[in-house]
Design a protein around this motif. Structure first.
Motif, PDB file in Angstrom:
ATOM      1  N   UNK A   1       0.813  -1.216   0.000  1.00 38.28           N
ATOM      2  CA  UNK A   1       0.000   0.000   0.000  1.00 38.28           C
ATOM      3  C   UNK A   1       0.840   1.256   0.000  1.00 38.28           C
ATOM      4  N   UNK A   2       0.337   2.281  -0.654  1.00 34.56           N
ATOM      5  CA  UNK A   2       0.998   3.581  -0.639  1.00 34.56           C
ATOM      6  C   UNK A   2       0.559   4.321   0.629  1.00 34.56           C
ATOM      7  N   UNK A   3       1.444   4.370   1.614  1.00 36.67           N
ATOM      8  CA  UNK A   3       1.090   4.932   2.909  1.00 36.67           C
ATOM      9  C   UNK A   3       1.242   6.458   2.921  1.00 36.67           C
ATOM     10  N   UNK A   4       0.159   7.136   3.283  1.00 35.33           N
ATOM     11  CA  UNK A   4       0.209   8.588   3.487  1.00 35.33           C
ATOM     12  C   UNK A   4       0.782   8.854   4.879  1.00 35.33           C
ATOM     13  N   UNK A   5       1.262  10.077   5.133  1.00 37.27           N
ATOM     14  CA  UNK A   5       1.774  10.381   6.476  1.00 37.27           C
ATOM     15  C   UNK A   5       0.794  10.024   7.586  1.00 37.27           C
ATOM     16  N   UNK A   6      -0.485  10.274   7.374  1.00 34.83           N
ATOM     17  CA  UNK A   6      -1.481   9.959   8.406  1.00 34.83           C
ATOM     18  C   UNK A   6      -1.499   8.472   8.749  1.00 34.83           C
ATOM     19  N   UNK A   7      -1.114   7.622   7.786  1.00 34.47           N
ATOM     20  CA  UNK A   7      -1.085   6.176   8.024  1.00 34.47           C
ATOM     21  C   UNK A   7       0.066   5.765   8.935  1.00 34.47           C
ATOM     22  N   UNK A   8       1.014   6.682   9.135  1.00 32.80           N
ATOM     23  CA  UNK A   8       2.176   6.387   9.975  1.00 32.80           C
ATOM     24  C   UNK A   8       2.056   7.018  11.353  1.00 32.80           C
ATOM     25  N   UNK A   9       0.899   7.599  11.641  1.00 38.47           N
ATOM     26  CA  UNK A   9       0.723   8.324  12.903  1.00 38.47           C
ATOM     27  C   UNK A   9       0.813   7.412  14.117  1.00 38.47           C
ATOM     28  N   UNK A  10       0.545   6.160  13.935  1.00 38.07           N
ATOM     29  CA  UNK A  10       0.624   5.179  15.005  1.00 38.07           C
ATOM     30  C   UNK A  10       0.158   3.856  14.451  1.00 38.07           C
ATOM     31  N   UNK A  11       1.103   3.057  13.910  1.00 39.47           N
ATOM     32  CA  UNK A  11       0.689   1.848  13.202  1.00 39.47           C
ATOM     33  C   UNK A  11       1.749   0.770  13.292  1.00 39.47           C
ATOM     34  N   UNK A  12       1.287  -0.469  13.271  1.00 39.32           N
ATOM     35  CA  UNK A  12       2.188  -1.606  13.128  1.00 39.32           C
ATOM     36  C   UNK A  12       2.018  -2.124  11.707  1.00 39.32           C
TER      37      UNK A  12
END
Length: 204
Positions: free
Chosen positions: A146-157
């Protein structure tokens, strides 16, 4: 009589003054919220909608290695045109992953800078580069679906192509992946989103 008229005049004057002050205060109270609303700011830091980070300044302003040029190429080709990713490109070629990455559909790549690889002792780095299986394991640990946007990295495993897990966190324009800091993030390529990081991620 004079004293009475004098008292009434004073009372009338006081009433006019009081009324004027009262309406002025009410006017100010009504006008008060306007500047406050105009100067209000969002509750949290704004999410980046384009490339961001201190290392982005090293990306050429034009040509194939620019953000515009990279957006037109698949990720391995795009990385080969970026001056801060030459060691990563060498490693990808050594592992035989150029075609794999270029043909992947919608992925996110966490790309260590040349300085990140330089921080690894030369003997260790040479050993890794000479071991295709180990190199493949390390490099695929830097890729997620998946193409991760910054918001997707805000708190993710995140589950990597290698099968391991990455922990991403942050907000605005400040993010980390495991213990690596994103130094130039949200870089688009034809089939991937790239986050350039300051450390090589090592799978357990």
């Amino acid at each position: 009589m004079n004293h009475r008229f004098g008292f009434l005049a004073i009372a009338a004057t006081a009433l006019i003054v009081a009324t004027g002050c009262s309406s002025g205060a009410a006017g100010n109270a009504a006008a008060g919220p306007e500047p406050a609303a105009a100067s209000s700011s969002p509750a949290g830091p704004a999410m980046a909608d384009g490339p961001f980070g201190s290392a982005c300044s090293a990306v050429p302003a034009d040509g194939e290695g620019s953000f515009t040029g990279m957006a037109d190429d698949p990720v391995a080709t795009a990385a080969s045109n970026n001056p801060v990713l030459s060691t990563l490109v060498t490693a990808v070629k050594q592992a035989g992953l150029v075609d794999t990455l270029n043909s992947a559909k919608d992925v996110t790549v966490f790309a260590p800078t040349d300085d990140a690889f330089a921080a690894i002792p030369k003997e260790t780095l040479d050993k890794v580069l000479a071991d295709k299986a180990m190199l493949t394991k390390i490099l695929t640990y830097h890729v997620v679906a998946g193409k991760k946007a910054p918001a997707d990295l805000a708190g993710a495993e995140l589950t990597t192509l290698q099968g391991g897990k990455l922990t991403a966190k942050g907000s605005g324009e400040s993010y980390t992946v495991n213990d690596a800091k994103v130094v130039c993030g949200n870089v688009p390529t034809a089939n991937a989103t790239v986050y350039i990081i300051d450390k090589v991620l090592m799978p357990s």
